[in-house]
Design an enzyme around this catalytic site. Sequence first.
Site, PDB file in Angstrom:
ATOM      1  N   ASP A  14       0.827  -1.214   0.000  1.00 60.64           N
ATOM      2  CA  ASP A  14       0.000   0.000   0.000  1.00 60.64           C
ATOM      3  C   ASP A  14       0.861   1.262   0.000  1.00 60.64           C
ATOM      4  O   ASP A  14       1.979   1.259   0.506  1.00 60.64           O
ATOM      5  CB  ASP A  14      -0.917  -0.039   1.239  1.00 60.64           C
ATOM      6  CG  ASP A  14      -2.087   0.930   1.111  1.00 60.64           C
ATOM      7  OD1 ASP A  14      -2.372   1.391  -0.010  1.00 60.64           O
ATOM      8  OD2 ASP A  14      -2.704   1.228   2.153  1.00 60.64           O
ATOM      9  N   ASN A  16       1.250   3.459  -2.913  1.00 57.93           N
ATOM     10  CA  ASN A  16       1.766   3.906  -4.211  1.00 57.93           C
ATOM     11  C   ASN A  16       1.256   5.309  -4.572  1.00 57.93           C
ATOM     12  O   ASN A  16       2.012   6.151  -5.066  1.00 57.93           O
ATOM     13  CB  ASN A  16       1.314   2.956  -5.335  1.00 57.93           C
ATOM     14  CG  ASN A  16       1.897   1.567  -5.184  1.00 57.93           C
ATOM     15  OD1 ASN A  16       2.727   1.328  -4.322  1.00 57.93           O
ATOM     16  ND2 ASN A  16       1.445   0.648  -6.027  1.00 57.93           N
ATOM     17  N   GLY A  17      -0.033   5.531  -4.333  1.00 61.13           N
ATOM     18  CA  GLY A  17      -0.637   6.825  -4.682  1.00 61.13           C
ATOM     19  C   GLY A  17      -0.009   7.953  -3.882  1.00 61.13           C
ATOM     20  O   GLY A  17       0.355   9.006  -4.432  1.00 61.13           O
ATOM     21  N   HIS A  31       2.423   3.440  -9.057  1.00 60.57           N
ATOM     22  CA  HIS A  31       2.222   2.019  -9.365  1.00 60.57           C
ATOM     23  C   HIS A  31       3.421   1.450 -10.127  1.00 60.57           C
ATOM     24  O   HIS A  31       3.815   0.304  -9.910  1.00 60.57           O
ATOM     25  CB  HIS A  31       0.929   1.818 -10.146  1.00 60.57           C
ATOM     26  CG  HIS A  31      -0.302   2.220  -9.378  1.00 60.57           C
ATOM     27  ND1 HIS A  31      -0.506   1.852  -8.062  1.00 60.57           N
ATOM     28  CD2 HIS A  31      -1.390   2.973  -9.709  1.00 60.57           C
ATOM     29  CE1 HIS A  31      -1.664   2.344  -7.639  1.00 60.57           C
ATOM     30  NE2 HIS A  31      -2.217   3.040  -8.624  1.00 60.57           N
ATOM     31  N   SER A  59      -7.605  -5.463  -5.248  1.00 59.86           N
ATOM     32  CA  SER A  59      -8.677  -6.040  -4.440  1.00 59.86           C
ATOM     33  C   SER A  59     -10.006  -5.984  -5.189  1.00 59.86           C
ATOM     34  O   SER A  59     -10.151  -5.225  -6.161  1.00 59.86           O
ATOM     35  CB  SER A  59      -8.802  -5.277  -3.119  1.00 59.86           C
ATOM     36  OG  SER A  59      -9.407  -4.014  -3.339  1.00 59.86           O
ATOM     37  N   ARG A  65     -12.129   2.440  -8.144  1.00 58.52           N
ATOM     38  CA  ARG A  65     -11.251   3.537  -8.567  1.00 58.52           C
ATOM     39  C   ARG A  65     -11.613   3.975  -9.988  1.00 58.52           C
ATOM     40  O   ARG A  65     -12.401   3.320 -10.663  1.00 58.52           O
ATOM     41  CB  ARG A  65      -9.800   3.076  -8.486  1.00 58.52           C
ATOM     42  CG  ARG A  65      -9.423   2.718  -7.057  1.00 58.52           C
ATOM     43  CD  ARG A  65      -7.962   2.441  -6.913  1.00 58.52           C
ATOM     44  NE  ARG A  65      -7.667   2.138  -5.513  1.00 58.52           N
ATOM     45  CZ  ARG A  65      -6.472   2.139  -4.978  1.00 58.52           C
ATOM     46  NH1 ARG A  65      -5.416   2.430  -5.726  1.00 58.52           N
ATOM     47  NH2 ARG A  65      -6.300   1.869  -3.696  1.00 58.52           N
ATOM     48  N   LEU A 125      10.751 -20.388  -4.927  1.00 63.20           N
ATOM     49  CA  LEU A 125       9.818 -19.474  -4.245  1.00 63.20           C
ATOM     50  C   LEU A 125       8.487 -19.544  -4.981  1.00 63.20           C
ATOM     51  O   LEU A 125       8.459 -19.562  -6.210  1.00 63.20           O
ATOM     52  CB  LEU A 125      10.337 -18.024  -4.318  1.00 63.20           C
ATOM     53  CG  LEU A 125       9.378 -16.954  -3.781  1.00 63.20           C
ATOM     54  CD1 LEU A 125       9.503 -16.812  -2.254  1.00 63.20           C
ATOM     55  CD2 LEU A 125       9.618 -15.583  -4.407  1.00 63.20           C
ATOM     56  N   SER A 183      -8.263  -4.720   5.065  1.00 59.53           N
ATOM     57  CA  SER A 183      -8.824  -4.418   3.734  1.00 59.53           C
ATOM     58  C   SER A 183      -9.178  -5.672   2.926  1.00 59.53           C
ATOM     59  O   SER A 183      -8.870  -5.758   1.732  1.00 59.53           O
ATOM     60  CB  SER A 183      -7.865  -3.514   2.938  1.00 59.53           C
ATOM     61  OG  SER A 183      -7.584  -2.329   3.627  1.00 59.53           O
TER      62      SER A 183
HETATM   63  C1  IPE Z   1      -5.509  -2.674  -0.220  1.00 62.17           C
HETATM   64  O1  IPE Z   1      -5.169  -1.348  -0.371  1.00 62.17           O
HETATM   65  C2  IPE Z   1      -5.500  -3.350  -1.554  1.00 62.17           C
HETATM   66  C3  IPE Z   1      -4.185  -3.519  -2.168  1.00 62.17           C
HETATM   67  C4  IPE Z   1      -3.028  -3.197  -1.642  1.00 62.17           C
HETATM   68  C5  IPE Z   1      -4.208  -4.120  -3.475  1.00 62.17           C
HETATM   69  P1  IPE Z   1      -6.284  -0.202  -0.530  1.00 62.17           P
HETATM   70  O2  IPE Z   1      -5.539   1.071  -0.658  1.00 62.17           O
HETATM   71  O3  IPE Z   1      -7.207  -0.557  -1.633  1.00 62.17           O
HETATM   72  O4  IPE Z   1      -7.062  -0.307   0.847  1.00 62.17           O
HETATM   73  P2  IPE Z   1      -7.909   0.768   1.656  1.00 62.17           P
HETATM   74  O5  IPE Z   1      -8.925   1.319   0.700  1.00 62.17           O
HETATM   75  O6  IPE Z   1      -6.951   1.820   2.123  1.00 62.17           O
HETATM   76  O7  IPE Z   1      -8.492   0.014   2.787  1.00 62.17           O
HETATM   77  C1  IPE Z   2      -1.493   0.294  -3.375  1.00 62.55           C
HETATM   78  O1  IPE Z   2      -1.323   1.653  -3.382  1.00 62.55           O
HETATM   79  C2  IPE Z   2      -1.755  -0.282  -4.732  1.00 62.55           C
HETATM   80  C3  IPE Z   2      -3.142  -0.710  -4.945  1.00 62.55           C
HETATM   81  C4  IPE Z   2      -4.108  -0.684  -4.079  1.00 62.55           C
HETATM   82  C5  IPE Z   2      -3.455  -1.228  -6.268  1.00 62.55           C
HETATM   83  P1  IPE Z   2      -2.541   2.664  -3.391  1.00 62.55           P
HETATM   84  O2  IPE Z   2      -2.903   2.952  -4.820  1.00 62.55           O
HETATM   85  O3  IPE Z   2      -3.653   2.184  -2.555  1.00 62.55           O
HETATM   86  O4  IPE Z   2      -1.868   3.945  -2.749  1.00 62.55           O
HETATM   87  P2  IPE Z   2      -2.500   4.947  -1.699  1.00 62.55           P
HETATM   88  O5  IPE Z   2      -3.037   4.129  -0.568  1.00 62.55           O
HETATM   89  O6  IPE Z   2      -3.573   5.712  -2.411  1.00 62.55           O
HETATM   90  O7  IPE Z   2      -1.345   5.805  -1.285  1.00 62.55           O
HETATM   91 MG    MG Z   3      -4.095   2.396  -0.570  1.00 56.77          MG
END
Ligand code: IPE
Ligand code: IPE
Ligand code: MG
Length: 230
Positions: A14, A16-17, A31, A59, A65, A125, A183
């Site tokens: 989690d 990346n954004g 990403h 997920s 999104r 692995l 999550s």
């Molecule tokens: C969980 O992260 C899903 C993945 C890492 C693929 P999210 O960013 O989607 O989860 P929430 O929305 O913060 O719970």
């Molecule tokens: C995790 O990073 C990747 C996925 C859920 C696909 P996010 O995209 O959820 O990044 P944040 O949580 O918005 O920083």
């Molecule tokens: Mg996230």
Amino acid sequence: MEKIIPQHIAIIMDGNGRWAKKRGLARSFGHVEGAKALRRIMEYLPKIGVKYLTVYAFSTENWNRSEEEVSTLMSLFLKYIKNERKSMIKNGIRFYVSGRKNNVPQNLLSEIEKLQEETKNNEKLTLNIAFNYGGRAEIIDAVNKIIETDEKIIDEKIFSKYLYNSFPDPDLVIRTSGECRISNFLLWQIAYSELYITDILWPDFDEKEIDKAIENYSKRERRFGGVRNV
Ligand code: IPE
Ligand code: IPE
Ligand code: MG
């Protein structure tokens, strides 16, 4: 103290954004960097003796999104498979995807199937990618499979047979970016996993950070409902 190496590590990748936002970049850059972090970890873990790595990549809720972000994530996964294919085959990595197939583009599904088949006998692995994955969906899918069978009485062992894979339960679950929640990840399998949450954003996660997590795990006492060993 000797380090205890977990057999199975599961990671909620989690942040990346937020990583991209901090740099004034579009989320997709986060990403792209996240995929590089996965490659680092995938290459490092077999060297220290970890046998299974499960990562949460998409997920069942991530469909909420924007269309643009969803399609970036789909094409990045396809690219990852194509780029890493040779090295997975060469390095003995077994590639596996756990999740629902619906709404996943056909070309991605065929590449997944192809690489799963090509790497199915690899033992160094197992890389299990949770993609279009939800813990509740997995349980419901298992129940729907069971009601099509002649099973009359279900116990935990029988139920587990109907889940997406038969890998051992994760010993350690890591979540990056500081969020303290599951999550909808591996609800059944993490009943007794040790949890480790770090503020590091996924694209910054590296060998040093995984060593820290394993070090921390090594100090835990897993009791499984029993009493302390003195
Ligand atoms: C969980 O992260 C899903 C993945 C890492 C693929 P999210 O960013 O989607 O989860 P929430 O929305 O913060 O719970
Ligand atoms: C995790 O990073 C990747 C996925 C859920 C696909 P996010 O995209 O959820 O990044 P944040 O949580 O918005 O920083
Ligand atoms: Mg996230």
